[in-house]
Design a protein around this motif. Structure first.
Motif, PDB file in Angstrom:
ATOM      1  N   SER A 299      25.748 129.084 -32.171  1.00 13.91           N
ATOM      2  CA  SER A 299      25.070 127.788 -32.199  1.00 13.91           C
ATOM      3  C   SER A 299      25.658 126.876 -31.129  1.00 13.91           C
ATOM      4  O   SER A 299      26.656 127.206 -30.467  1.00 13.91           O
ATOM      5  N   ARG A 300      25.070 125.701 -30.964  1.00 15.19           N
ATOM      6  CA  ARG A 300      25.526 124.779 -29.930  1.00 15.19           C
ATOM      7  C   ARG A 300      26.851 124.100 -30.274  1.00 15.19           C
ATOM      8  O   ARG A 300      27.587 123.688 -29.371  1.00 15.19           O
ATOM      9  N   THR A 301      27.181 123.999 -31.558  1.00 13.69           N
ATOM     10  CA  THR A 301      28.403 123.272 -31.942  1.00 13.69           C
ATOM     11  C   THR A 301      29.665 123.901 -31.365  1.00 13.69           C
ATOM     12  O   THR A 301      30.465 123.204 -30.710  1.00 13.69           O
ATOM     13  N   PRO A 302      29.925 125.211 -31.563  1.00 17.65           N
ATOM     14  CA  PRO A 302      31.133 125.787 -30.959  1.00 17.65           C
ATOM     15  C   PRO A 302      31.081 125.799 -29.435  1.00 17.65           C
ATOM     16  O   PRO A 302      32.122 125.749 -28.779  1.00 17.65           O
ATOM     17  N   VAL A 303      29.872 125.846 -28.866  1.00 18.82           N
ATOM     18  CA  VAL A 303      29.740 125.783 -27.415  1.00 18.82           C
ATOM     19  C   VAL A 303      30.199 124.422 -26.908  1.00 18.82           C
ATOM     20  O   VAL A 303      30.926 124.314 -25.920  1.00 18.82           O
ATOM     21  N   ARG A 304      29.768 123.374 -27.603  1.00 13.63           N
ATOM     22  CA  ARG A 304      30.168 122.009 -27.208  1.00 13.63           C
ATOM     23  C   ARG A 304      31.692 121.870 -27.272  1.00 13.63           C
ATOM     24  O   ARG A 304      32.309 121.284 -26.386  1.00 13.63           O
ATOM     25  N   GLN A 305      32.289 122.406 -28.329  1.00 12.80           N
ATOM     26  CA  GLN A 305      33.749 122.349 -28.467  1.00 12.80           C
ATOM     27  C   GLN A 305      34.433 123.152 -27.364  1.00 12.80           C
ATOM     28  O   GLN A 305      35.458 122.731 -26.811  1.00 12.80           O
ATOM     29  N   ALA A 306      33.862 124.303 -27.025  1.00 12.86           N
ATOM     30  CA  ALA A 306      34.427 125.145 -25.977  1.00 12.86           C
ATOM     31  C   ALA A 306      34.370 124.453 -24.619  1.00 12.86           C
ATOM     32  O   ALA A 306      35.303 124.565 -23.812  1.00 12.86           O
ATOM     33  N   LEU A 307      33.297 123.734 -24.355  1.00 12.09           N
ATOM     34  CA  LEU A 307      33.165 123.018 -23.084  1.00 12.09           C
ATOM     35  C   LEU A 307      34.223 121.922 -22.954  1.00 12.09           C
ATOM     36  O   LEU A 307      34.763 121.690 -21.866  1.00 12.09           O
ATOM     37  N   VAL A 308      34.514 121.253 -24.059  1.00 12.12           N
ATOM     38  CA  VAL A 308      35.545 120.204 -24.028  1.00 12.12           C
ATOM     39  C   VAL A 308      36.907 120.825 -23.699  1.00 12.12           C
ATOM     40  O   VAL A 308      37.668 120.291 -22.869  1.00 12.12           O
ATOM     41  N   ARG A 309      37.215 121.973 -24.300  1.00 15.25           N
ATOM     42  CA  ARG A 309      38.477 122.655 -24.010  1.00 15.25           C
ATOM     43  C   ARG A 309      38.507 123.142 -22.567  1.00 15.25           C
ATOM     44  O   ARG A 309      39.544 123.069 -21.887  1.00 15.25           O
ATOM     45  N   ALA A 310      37.379 123.666 -22.095  1.00 12.86           N
ATOM     46  CA  ALA A 310      37.305 124.149 -20.722  1.00 12.86           C
ATOM     47  C   ALA A 310      37.500 123.012 -19.727  1.00 12.86           C
ATOM     48  O   ALA A 310      38.111 123.190 -18.668  1.00 12.86           O
ATOM     49  N   ALA A 311      36.999 121.834 -20.072  1.00 11.36           N
ATOM     50  CA  ALA A 311      37.183 120.670 -19.210  1.00 11.36           C
ATOM     51  C   ALA A 311      38.653 120.261 -19.162  1.00 11.36           C
ATOM     52  O   ALA A 311      39.185 119.904 -18.106  1.00 11.36           O
ATOM     53  N   ALA A 312      39.326 120.340 -20.324  1.00  4.78           N
ATOM     54  CA  ALA A 312      40.750 119.996 -20.376  1.00  4.78           C
ATOM     55  C   ALA A 312      41.583 120.955 -19.540  1.00  4.78           C
ATOM     56  O   ALA A 312      42.614 120.570 -18.971  1.00  4.78           O
ATOM     57  N   GLU A 313      41.131 122.198 -19.440  1.00  3.42           N
ATOM     58  CA  GLU A 313      41.855 123.202 -18.654  1.00  3.42           C
ATOM     59  C   GLU A 313      41.467 123.150 -17.179  1.00  3.42           C
ATOM     60  O   GLU A 313      42.086 123.808 -16.350  1.00  3.42           O
ATOM     61  N   GLY A 314      40.448 122.359 -16.863  1.00  5.38           N
ATOM     62  CA  GLY A 314      40.032 122.252 -15.475  1.00  5.38           C
ATOM     63  C   GLY A 314      39.037 123.288 -15.029  1.00  5.38           C
ATOM     64  O   GLY A 314      38.780 123.432 -13.826  1.00  5.38           O
ATOM     65  N   LEU A 315      38.466 124.025 -15.979  1.00  5.59           N
ATOM     66  CA  LEU A 315      37.481 125.044 -15.625  1.00  5.59           C
ATOM     67  C   LEU A 315      36.104 124.445 -15.385  1.00  5.59           C
ATOM     68  O   LEU A 315      35.297 125.013 -14.633  1.00  5.59           O
ATOM     69  N   VAL A 316      35.816 123.343 -16.049  1.00  5.63           N
ATOM     70  CA  VAL A 316      34.527 122.666 -15.869  1.00  5.63           C
ATOM     71  C   VAL A 316      34.774 121.178 -15.707  1.00  5.63           C
ATOM     72  O   VAL A 316      35.857 120.674 -16.024  1.00  5.63           O
ATOM     73  N   GLN A 317      33.753 120.497 -15.228  1.00  9.22           N
ATOM     74  CA  GLN A 317      33.785 119.043 -15.135  1.00  9.22           C
ATOM     75  C   GLN A 317      32.616 118.492 -15.949  1.00  9.22           C
ATOM     76  O   GLN A 317      31.513 119.049 -15.900  1.00  9.22           O
TER      77      GLN A 317
END
Length: 237
Positions: free
Chosen positions: A46-64
């Motif tokens: 679902s979109r909920t864990p994806v949204r959480q994953a994107l926030v973590r990825a942003a913190a790691e610098g993988l996404v903006q």
């Protein structure tokens, strides 16, 4: 659209690890928009864990993540690369200097295991090139993160987390030849020996040389990629 993952395992951490691997491997090219609906479909969740994953990825610098635009796979220019590696050399060099006086036997043992694993991997056959590169990135991360941990400076660790770009490490290791891996292993051993002896000045100097060598290999890989694209032999990793 074909799902990249069809497992029922959909915990937030598992989704993040899957997304992280796809970003590192370049499945979502730098600069591409990361639409939650598409990611959810690709990952079979679902979109909920994806949204959480994107926030973590942003913190790691993988996404903006941009207001009104959403998430975008992080892209790097040559100037970005040079700036990041200059900062890495400064910060990781200082971390090695601090760690020389504070590192524990357990931390030295962890670094020894990572260094040995990287050396032994030269004689190991992996099923896929991507599996080999992930192994190299992971063991290299253990080595470097242990030094940062031993330095005992939380602000320094936070700064390193912001500038160490894992996708760049993946691309760099992807192009590493045996000779270049042997040189990298030599630097690891030199740093480890300096830390074991408590020689902060030498640990800092060897770390800086190690970081700059990695920068030079990555620059060469970028040129090789550009040449391959220009010749029509290859469009992406």
């Amino acid at each position: 659209m074909t799902k990249l993952y069809t497992s029922d395992e959909s915990s937030a951490d598992q989704v993040y690890q899957r997304l992280r691997r796809l970003l590192i491997e370049g499945h979502y090219p730098p600069g591409s928009r990361l639409v939650e609906e598409r990611l959810a479909s690709d990952l079979g969740v679902s979109r909920t864990p994806v949204r959480q994953a994107l926030v973590r990825a942003a913190a790691e610098g993988l996404v903006q993540i941009f207001p009104n635009r959403g998430a975008v796979a992080r892209s790097f220019t040559i100037d970005d690369l040079l700036e990041m590696y200059d900062l890495r050399a400064l910060l990781e060099g200082h971390a090695a200097f601090l760690a020389a006086q504070r590192i524990t036997p357990d931390q030295l043992a962890r670094m020894e295991a990572a260094a040995a694993a990287l050396e032994d991997s030269l004689n190991h056959t992996f099923a896929r090139r991507e599996d080999e590169v992930h192994f190299l990135v992971e063991q290299n991360a253990v080595f470097h993160q242990t030094i940062a941990e031993a330095a005992g400076n939380q602000r320094l660790i936070a700064m390193l987390n912001q500038i160490v770009a894992v996708p760049l490490q993946f691309r760099s290791f992807y192009w590493y030849r045996k000779e270049e891996r042997q040189i990298s292993n030599f630097f690891h051993r030199s740093i480890l020996n300096a830390l074991t002896l408590g020689d902060g000045d030498r640990a800092r100097a060897m770390m800086r040389e190690h970081i700059f060598y990695g920068r030079d290999v990555l620059l060469q890989s970028r040129r090789a990629e550009s040449a391959a694209v220009a010749s029509g032999e290859e469009n992406e990793l």
